[in-house]
Design an enzyme around this catalytic site. Structure first.
Site, PDB file in Angstrom:
ATOM      1  N   HIS A 103      10.338   0.518  -1.867  1.00 41.31           N
ATOM      2  CA  HIS A 103      10.328  -0.055  -0.441  1.00 41.31           C
ATOM      3  C   HIS A 103      11.530  -0.197   0.097  1.00 41.31           C
ATOM      4  CE1 HIS A 103       6.382  -1.042  -1.886  1.00 41.31           C
ATOM      5  NE2 HIS A 103       6.653  -1.820  -3.018  1.00 41.31           N
ATOM      6  N   GLU A 120       9.404  -7.850  -4.119  1.00 40.55           N
ATOM      7  CA  GLU A 120       8.261  -8.494  -4.566  1.00 40.55           C
ATOM      8  C   GLU A 120       8.750  -8.839  -6.026  1.00 40.55           C
ATOM      9  OE1 GLU A 120       5.721  -5.364  -4.265  1.00 40.55           O
ATOM     10  OE2 GLU A 120       6.841  -3.946  -5.631  1.00 40.55           O
ATOM     11  N   HIS A 178       9.365   2.250  -8.618  1.00 44.28           N
ATOM     12  CA  HIS A 178       8.422   1.324  -9.722  1.00 44.28           C
ATOM     13  C   HIS A 178       6.938   1.953  -9.602  1.00 44.28           C
ATOM     14  CE1 HIS A 178       8.265  -0.651  -5.757  1.00 44.28           C
ATOM     15  NE2 HIS A 178       6.976  -0.823  -6.161  1.00 44.28           N
ATOM     16  N   ARG A 198       5.814   6.514  -1.178  1.00 43.44           N
ATOM     17  CA  ARG A 198       5.336   7.100  -2.216  1.00 43.44           C
ATOM     18  C   ARG A 198       6.032   8.481  -2.524  1.00 43.44           C
ATOM     19  NH1 ARG A 198       0.293   7.957  -0.437  1.00 43.44           N
ATOM     20  NH2 ARG A 198      -0.363   6.035  -0.834  1.00 43.44           N
TER      21      ARG A 198
END
Length: 322
Positions: A103, A120, A178, A198
């Site tokens: 991200h 996150e 990740h 992605r």
């Protein structure tokens, strides 16, 4: 406006990698055999949570904020974020491996997408034997080396794998590659953003026979190419106490392992509080009203609430604030 502990209807998301644990383990009312996410509290455009209990039942989170921002969010939160709800709360079930992704940070996300970045954290609620996560690289890289491995279909050789069990916790900085591995059920706390780059998807096709979009070029300037061992969160699990887990600029998370009733004092906190039940059950009592909190359920405590009593014979909770 009268405010009280608020529960919301889950927003369930079908995913190519999803399964049935959100129903079988957490009791969600899913009908699809590939349900991957339950968005518990969201203000993402198009996916805004709706209150499920009390006099505000049927009211959207956005409407509550519009009508009573400081009482709901806290003055300090309004000063930082205006009337934008700053975090997104989910439960995620990965029956299959998720794509390898990352991200962007705030500045890049704002420039490209007019969005927050996406920092996150994950709390592992359940994991099949041998289940793992991909978190970061297993060596220091530069952009050119990364591109060469990606172009030669050797990206997986560069990735760091972490075997997991219940209670393991990970903090995922922006830029860190990740992926959640098959067999993992987790609670996710993140900035309010749905921006994902992605970079590898195991050559899978969707239900229409198409490969999912990769964001190869967008990711190049967003990736942190350094090997870092900064992702596992070590935290105390002292019973019947507030144990700090994560203290970041984006959210703060504490762990509560309760064996008895517990008074949660929020009087000095100028911000909302979210409780996620990751094990057991509890009742959240404010004034003369109680709301039940089962495993896999979430409750929002508005900033105007000075404290609650958690009535339980055994529960593990994540306490989230700003």
């Amino acid at each position: 406006m009268e405010l009280y502990p608020l529960k919301f209807d889950p927003i369930l998301k079908e995913r190519i990698w999803g399964g049935t644990k959100l129903r079988d383990v957490l009791g969600k009312s899913i009908t699809d055999e590939h349900t991957g996410e339950s968005w518990e509290i969201s203000a993402v455009d198009g996916d805004v949570s709706v209150v499920a209990n009390g006099v505000h039942r049927g009211t959207s989170l956005s409407r509550l904020i519009e009508d009573s921002a400081e009482d709901l969010l806290g003055q300090s939160v309004v000063e930082r974020f205006g009337k934008d709800f700053p975090i997104l709360i989910k439960f995620i079930d990965a029956k299959k491996d998720l794509s390898v992704q990352l991200h962007p940070h705030d500045e890049l996300a704002r420039e490209r997408h007019q969005s927050f970045g996406k920092t996150e954290m994950w709390y592992i609620m359940d994991a099949d034997p041998g289940a793992n996560l991909i978190v970061g690289f297993n060596r220091d890289l530069d952009k050119q080396t990364y591109k060469e491995y990606l172009q030669n279909d050797r990206l997986l050789e560069l990735l760091n794998y972490e075997q997991v069990k219940e209670g393991d916790t990970f903090f995922i900085n922006t830029g860190k590659v990740h992926a959640i591995g098959a067999g993992v059920l987790l609670a996710e706390i993140q900035q309010t953003s749905d921006i994902t780059y992605r970079i590898y998807d195991f050559k899978r096709k969707d239900k229409n026979g198409n490969y999912r979009e990769l964001h190869t070029e967008l990711a190049l300037d967003a990736i942190d190419y350094r090997k870092k061992d900064d992702f596992r969160v070590n935290y105390s699990q002292q019973p019947d106490a507030v144990n700090s887990m994560v203290n970041s600029p984006y959210f703060k998370t504490n762990f509560l392992h309760l064996n008895r009733d517990f008074a949660l004092d929020l009087n000095e906190r100028d911000a909302f509080t979210i409780l996620m039940c990751v094990q057991g059950e509890a009742s959240v009592t404010y004034k003369s009203e109680s709301v039940s909190l089962q495993r896999g359920e979430t409750v929002l405590l508005p900033a105007a609430i000075p404290g609650v009593t958690l009535e339980t014979a055994g529960a593990k909770l994540l306490e989230v604030t700003i």
